[in-house]
Enzyme design. Structure first.
Site, PDB file in Angstrom:
ATOM      1  N   ASN A  79       0.835  -1.204   0.000  1.00 26.29           N
ATOM      2  CA  ASN A  79       0.000   0.000   0.000  1.00 26.29           C
ATOM      3  C   ASN A  79       0.873   1.259   0.000  1.00 26.29           C
ATOM      4  O   ASN A  79       1.948   1.280   0.589  1.00 26.29           O
ATOM      5  CB  ASN A  79      -0.904  -0.034   1.235  1.00 26.29           C
ATOM      6  CG  ASN A  79      -1.582   1.276   1.524  1.00 26.29           C
ATOM      7  OD1 ASN A  79      -1.076   2.069   2.304  1.00 26.29           O
ATOM      8  ND2 ASN A  79      -2.695   1.534   0.882  1.00 26.29           N
ATOM      9  N   ASP A  80       0.391   2.331  -0.649  1.00 27.03           N
ATOM     10  CA  ASP A  80       1.212   3.539  -0.791  1.00 27.03           C
ATOM     11  C   ASP A  80       1.525   4.221   0.540  1.00 27.03           C
ATOM     12  O   ASP A  80       2.643   4.710   0.738  1.00 27.03           O
ATOM     13  CB  ASP A  80       0.575   4.527  -1.779  1.00 27.03           C
ATOM     14  CG  ASP A  80      -0.880   4.857  -1.481  1.00 27.03           C
ATOM     15  OD1 ASP A  80      -1.438   4.346  -0.487  1.00 27.03           O
ATOM     16  OD2 ASP A  80      -1.476   5.620  -2.259  1.00 27.03           O
TER      17      ASP A  80
END
Length: 295
Positions: A103-104
């Site tokens: 996930n960013d």
């Protein structure tokens, strides 16, 4: 020494970086996000591989939930067709290189721990305050992913039971109260008028107006920071972290509210911990994606 491709996939743009094993950004560029995403991404990466034949791996940070072990996107509604994509296995087959996906916000947290504001701390929570409220937890150098890639979804801790409806379908999530979107709502509710324009203030100017003594802006600031402090305090009760790092677009105005947030968090602390401002801005996700490979 080999090079790593760090890639940060957002809803409107994709940022690419070529990063050394010491964390130095050797090149970076941005292109628009296109749907369908996977074939477009693979095409770009194969082009990069030709341009940088000494690549040793590819790290990808993306919006949505990711099963970090399999590299499959487990939840993402905004990027059509992205949910369910087996990014890791498909790209490893296409490139012959090691690929890691996360996930960013987790990637941004990893960048701050490995290279930035939280370097030297073992247990860190990073909050990204932008349009929404994201989070990433890094303990002993490793991202806490959870069973479905959903750990760190700080924006979906319920802050006000039966409160405002969130995009996730539940009511009262914290990102409805602590985010750029929340600031826009608060500005409307308090009718904060920018004296220079005569129009409703914008979030980027809200805290400056509060510093200048605009009463309605001060009211918004108080509501926002009080809720923010509760979110931070709740995280300590669950994680007992040593350090909290705050980043994201809203933190661009932190000169005007940082000390006030520290004041509100202090009486809520169960034990001492550090609070620090993020070092990296928009490049955090790309850098942290590269750090997925440098382990």
């Amino acid at each position: 020494m080999g090079k790593i491709a760090g890639i940060d996939i957002g809803g409107t743009k994709i940022r690419f970086g070529i990063v050394s094993e010491l964390g130095e950004v050797l090149a970076d560029w941005t292109i628009p996000t296109k749907i369908p995403l996977y074939p477009y991404l693979e095409e770009q990466i194969l082009r990069i591989k030709k341009e940088f034949p000494d690549l040793t791996g590819i790290g990808i940070g993306t919006r949505g939930m990711v099963d970090a072990e399999t590299g499959i996107i487990t939840f993402e509604k905004e990027l059509e067709g992205w949910q369910g994509t087996a990014v890791k296995s498909q790209l490893e087959t296409a490139t012959g290189l090691r690929v890691e996906v996360n996930n960013d916000a987790n990637c941004a947290a990893l960048a701050e721990v490995q290279l930035g504001a939280a370097k030297g701390f073992r247990r860190v929570a990073c909050l990204t305050v932008g349009t929404g409220l994201g989070g990433g937890f890094v303990f002993d150098g490793r991202i806490m992913n959870g069973s479905n890639g959903g750990a760190g979804e700080v924006g979906h801790m319920i802050l006000y039971p039966n409160g405002l409806l969130c995009g996730c379908g539940r009511k009262g999530c914290s990102e409805q109260y602590v985010s750029g979107t929340a600031l826009r709502r608060l500005i409307r509710e308090e009718n904060v008028i920018d004296p220079e324009t005569g129009d409703l203030a914008i979030p980027q100017n809200l805290f400056r107006l509060a510093v200048d003594g605009v009463a309605s802006a001060i009211s918004v600031r108080e509501r926002f920071l009080s809720d923010f402090a509760i979110v931070v305090s709740s995280l300590q009760a669950v994680l007992d972290m040593e350090c909290v790092v705050i980043g994201g677009g809203v933190s661009d105005s932190a000169d005007d509210w940082w000390d006030l947030l520290l004041e509100r968090v202090e009486p809520l602390k169960l034990k001492p911990f550090e609070m620090r401002r993020a070092v990296f801005g928009n490049e955090a996700g790309m850098l942290g994606a590269a750090m997925l490979i440098i382990d």
